[in-house]
Design an enzyme around this catalytic site. Structure first.
Site, mmCIF file in Angstrom:
data_model
loop_
_atom_site.group_PDB
_atom_site.id
_atom_site.type_symbol
_atom_site.label_atom_id
_atom_site.label_comp_id
_atom_site.label_asym_id
_atom_site.label_seq_id
_atom_site.Cartn_x
_atom_site.Cartn_y
_atom_site.Cartn_z
ATOM 1 C CD GLN A 75 -3.046 -0.838 2.249
ATOM 2 O OE1 GLN A 75 -2.968 -1.530 3.248
ATOM 3 N NE2 GLN A 75 -3.983 0.077 2.080
ATOM 4 C CG HIS A 76 0.371 3.481 2.273
ATOM 5 N ND1 HIS A 76 -0.957 3.836 2.395
ATOM 6 C CD2 HIS A 76 0.632 2.639 3.311
ATOM 7 C CE1 HIS A 76 -1.462 3.252 3.472
ATOM 8 N NE2 HIS A 76 -0.524 2.510 4.032
ATOM 9 C CG ASP A 285 0.127 -4.935 1.845
ATOM 10 O OD1 ASP A 285 -0.716 -4.117 2.289
ATOM 11 O OD2 ASP A 285 1.351 -4.795 2.019
#
Length: 525
Positions: A75-76, A285
């Protein structure tokens, strides 16, 4: 009717590697799997993800026979693309902390705006001092609250929007080239669909219009509200600082959990499947891991990797005004309140190194000590901490004297500290009214016999340990099977894939564990 298996693939493009898991769509059974490493570092050229994906696929003889595919990813991570569809700069990953200052700026700016708006509503007397600055702590607390209620989570350096702000401040020439912003799983799905850099801006923008994402990953950007399923371009504009028009930046279309993101390029997957390979929405995830575990409302997973993650599935959004719990979306259409620690398995790793033992020997030492380690307590903030928020803290052993400073007590204190950090996360999630009825312990840290056996006492409830497996890839494959089913029946439900539970540890010695936790809390503050 053909008796041949229908195959689906789940891709896990994580920080460390790319895993491609081909599964039986009906049962989830593993058919074949390939793994290829990603480079180290906190900023990575996305081409490395593509190369690793190709290597993992090649290991398993290709995906020509796969009918559906979904990508779960870290992520991110910020992927910036120009109007030709080219990557502008290396992607800044979730663990890149250079934008910590920008996170604080964005929190303060939103806090100041909110308080200023209130001040205008409550018009001050003519003789009052309207130039008195607001208390910084009050501004900061209000800023956190505003971000939480706008996008479900407060800001730290991990969150994508802070990285966008960093680029706007430090690399304005790159910021001015931004035509699209996406995340690692978005970019890889786009490439698998056959899109990529184009020779002209006209063709590039057309290709970029096919970018897709899902609620779970979008909810970690800081500019998407998972409660309304809407992008917050007004917040994105605060990050871009006028370098480009936030209204014109292409953001991936948000696909529903069982939705179809497109069809794979036959050169990548589905070449031998009638109609080609359906692409699922993909996801972050943590959401994919919970989906792979078939978690539902009331289930909480504690994942012990380098970091620790307590993630709960909830039917309603959760808003934590302190910012400790992230109000993400999950991969099933619900929500995923999540609390994270920076330190998890590294705690026991450090203990093994300190005492010069193997993991099994370390566990045996811990079992030989009494609960509470005769007063020895480890505060395990080796690299600072996120839950609780102690970014500049360091680890320390407390309560030692000549009588209790033994190898056994030190080992016990390390194991108890690891579990107490996860109890902190669990308590933060529970404090929001999120139901906690079943606890699943996963990740590398769950392999420790000491962690498993002492867990129920300190965590305060029964603990189930699923069979060690790649649950992000399994979740992605399960989503792919769901998308495939909805392609012929829009009302199709997600397939019920079984999850093997290796062991269940009953909730014993809970009162003793509560004392251990309170001892820990008194030292960590």
């Amino acid at each position: 009717m053909s008796s041949e298996k229908v195959l689906v693939a789940g891709v896990d493009t994580s920080t460390q590697s790319c895993k491609v898991r081909v599964s039986d769509a009906a049962t989830g059974a593993l058919v074949r799997m390939g793994v290829a490493k990603h480079p180290d570092g906190t900023s990575v050229n996305p081409q490395a993800w593509w190369d690793a994906y190709q290597e993992a696929v090649a290991q398993i003889g290709g995906l020509d026979d796969v009918a559906a595919l979904s990508v779960g990813g870290q992520q991110h991570g910020m992927v910036l693309l120009d109007d030709h569809g080219r990557v502008i700069r290396d992607a800044l990953l979730w663990n890149d902390t250079r934008s910590a200052e920008q996170a604080e700026k964005l929190i303060v700016e939103l806090g100041e705006e909110a308080l200023a708006t209130e001040g205008k509503a409550d018009e001050a007397p003519a003789d009052s001092d309207t130039n008195t600055p607001a208390d910084p702590d009050a501004v900061h607390a209000r800023g956190i609250r505003e971000w939480v209620h706008a996008v479900g989570t407060s800001l730290i350096a991990s969150i994508t929007i802070t990285k966008v702000r960093w680029v706007a401040e430090n690399e304005p020439e790159n910021a001015r080239r931004i035509a699209a912003i996406c995340l690692p799983h978005d970019w890889l799905t786009w490439r698998i669909a056959g899109y990529g850099p184009q020779a002209s801006a006209e063709e590039g923008l057309k290709a970029l219009s096919h970018l897709t994402t899902d609620r779970s990953d979008a909810s970690g950007t800081g500019y998407f509200d998972p409660a309304t399923n809407q992008y917050r371009r007004d917040l994105l504009a605060k990050a871009l600082l006028g370098t480009v028009d936030a209204q014109k930046v292409i953001l991936p279309e948000v696909i529903s959990p069982a939705g179809i993101a497109g069809t794979a390029d036959p050169a990548q997957a589905g070449k031998n499947v009638e109609g080609g390979c359906v692409l699922g929405a993909g996801g972050g995830d943590n959401a994919m891991a919970s989906f792979g575990l078939s978690m539902g409302a009331g289930d909480v997973s504690i994942s012990l990797g380098t970091s620790g993650v307590a993630a709960a599935v909830s039917p309603t959004p959760a808003y934590d005004d302190t910012g400790a719990v992230n109000g993400f979306a999950d991969a099933s259409g619900q929500f995923l309140p999540l609390a994270c620690t920076i330190n998890a398995s590294r705690i026991t790793n450090a203990g093994c190194q300190m005492l010069g033992t193997s993991f099994d020997e370390f566990a045996e030492l811990a079992f030989q000590a009494q609960p509470g380690a005769q007063g020895v307590t480890l505060v395990p903030f080796f690299d600072g901490e996120r839950t609780p928020n102690r970014p500049t803290a360091s680890a320390r052993l407390e309560g030692m004297n000549l009588a209790n400073t033994t190898r056994e007590n030190i080992a016990r204190a390390f194991v108890e500290a690891l579990l107490c950090t996860q109890r902190d996360c669990l308590e933060d999630v529970r404090a929001l009214g999120v139901p906690v009825r079943r606890l699943l312990l996963i990740g590398g840290g769950a392999r420790s016999a000491a962690v498993r056996k002492l867990g129920p006492s300190i965590l305060g409830m029964e603990v189930s340990v699923p069979h060690t497996d790649e649950y992000v890839a399994i979740g992605a494959a399960r989503q792919a099977a769901w998308a495939l089913a909805t392609s012929s029946d829009p009302k199709a439900q997600a397939p019920a894939w079984p999850v093997e539970i290796d062991e269940v540890y009953p909730a014993t010695d809970v009162e003793v564990g509560e004392k251990v936790y309170r001892q820990y809390v008194s030292h960590r503050g």
